[in-house]
Design a protein around this motif. Sequence first.
Motif, PDB file in Angstrom:
ATOM      1  N   HIS A 146     -16.008  50.573 -28.322  1.00 40.46           N
ATOM      2  CA  HIS A 146     -17.339  51.238 -28.739  1.00 40.46           C
ATOM      3  C   HIS A 146     -18.137  50.274 -29.593  1.00 40.46           C
ATOM      4  CE1 HIS A 146     -19.946  54.544 -29.891  1.00 40.46           C
ATOM      5  NE2 HIS A 146     -20.450  53.931 -30.774  1.00 40.46           N
ATOM      6  N   LEU A 147     -19.011  49.449 -28.887  1.00 38.42           N
ATOM      7  CA  LEU A 147     -19.706  48.243 -29.771  1.00 38.42           C
ATOM      8  C   LEU A 147     -18.550  47.204 -30.072  1.00 38.42           C
ATOM      9  CD1 LEU A 147     -22.539  50.168 -31.651  1.00 38.42           C
ATOM     10  CD2 LEU A 147     -22.705  48.928 -29.329  1.00 38.42           C
ATOM     11  N   GLY A 148     -17.849  46.888 -29.258  1.00 40.66           N
ATOM     12  CA  GLY A 148     -16.704  46.190 -29.626  1.00 40.66           C
ATOM     13  C   GLY A 148     -15.338  46.787 -29.301  1.00 40.66           C
ATOM     14  N   ILE A 149     -14.158  46.015 -29.240  1.00 40.39           N
ATOM     15  CA  ILE A 149     -12.975  46.540 -29.385  1.00 40.39           C
ATOM     16  C   ILE A 149     -12.486  47.059 -30.689  1.00 40.39           C
ATOM     17  CG2 ILE A 149     -10.392  46.053 -28.945  1.00 40.39           C
ATOM     18  CD1 ILE A 149     -11.165  43.962 -27.070  1.00 40.39           C
ATOM     19  N   ARG A 150     -11.985  48.470 -30.738  1.00 36.00           N
ATOM     20  CA  ARG A 150     -11.929  49.115 -32.078  1.00 36.00           C
ATOM     21  C   ARG A 150     -10.195  49.067 -32.409  1.00 36.00           C
ATOM     22  NH1 ARG A 150     -15.928  54.195 -32.750  1.00 36.00           N
ATOM     23  NH2 ARG A 150     -17.790  52.823 -33.435  1.00 36.00           N
ATOM     24  N   GLU A 151      -9.585  50.050 -31.707  1.00 39.02           N
ATOM     25  CA  GLU A 151      -8.262  50.252 -31.786  1.00 39.02           C
ATOM     26  C   GLU A 151      -7.456  49.702 -30.661  1.00 39.02           C
ATOM     27  OE1 GLU A 151      -7.415  54.168 -33.120  1.00 39.02           O
ATOM     28  OE2 GLU A 151      -9.249  54.449 -34.298  1.00 39.02           O
TER      29      GLU A 151
END
Length: 265
Positions: A146-151
């Motif tokens: 979400h707007l880039g890799i998170r987890e």
Amino acid sequence: MTEITYVQREIGQTYDFVRKETVKQYYYDRVEKNVATALLSSDSAGIVRYQFPAQNTFANYRVDLSATDELGRTDKKQEYVWQRQDFERYDSSNALSFNNDDGSTALDNWNFPGYKVGDQVHLSVYQHSLPFAAPAGSNFLYYQAHLGIRETEMTPSSSYSFRFEAKDLPNEAVYGVLFDHGLYQQVGQNGWWYGSAGFAISYDSSQSQLNVSVTPDSSTHRPGDDVSLAVHVTDKNGAPVSAAVNLNVVDEAYYALYPEQVSPL
């Protein structure tokens, strides 16, 4: 029967800015070799059975089928016996896809309304429309974007679960990759496209539904009159909320010619 392999060929060098070193570049030439030709006849049920030894475990096999009926009409079809490269397949029989296990509570996955903040998301990997049994020693890499890799999570399990949080609004995508002894295969999205398509995890927008009522200061107005409007906004439970309201004042004659339907969600 055609055996398909790829032969590595060095084509140059490039600099890897992450590892801070020069690395070689390779191109993989596709090699096709005819390994078998068979003339078969169907049984009384119209079924043909054929077996062959897939001796090269580093190859895929393409089966070119041609059938002719008693009137001389011919039909042709191609099938692939996949062992190595997923991109050799042009159908979905061996592809992996995500299944929304929470969707079983709704009519189906397509009608699933979405998640509320705080809900637990349950996904599993499917193949052939059934839960996928991961090979021994293999691992899945799951990650959320979400707007880039998170987890990210690395696990041998073909099931993946996490909590939907406010930071995920209005939606996020989940990706998966299966790693199996030096090979990998991406998990596609519902069988539509087997590339880097993420599985969409969406917010249940009904949780943020607003009710808007507009009350004029009078039931009738004459040309040139000033009009005052009172706008009342409440949430789905009827409680008042602070909101930014957009009002369009348009001659109804225009809408009679060009109707407008606007969905804020």
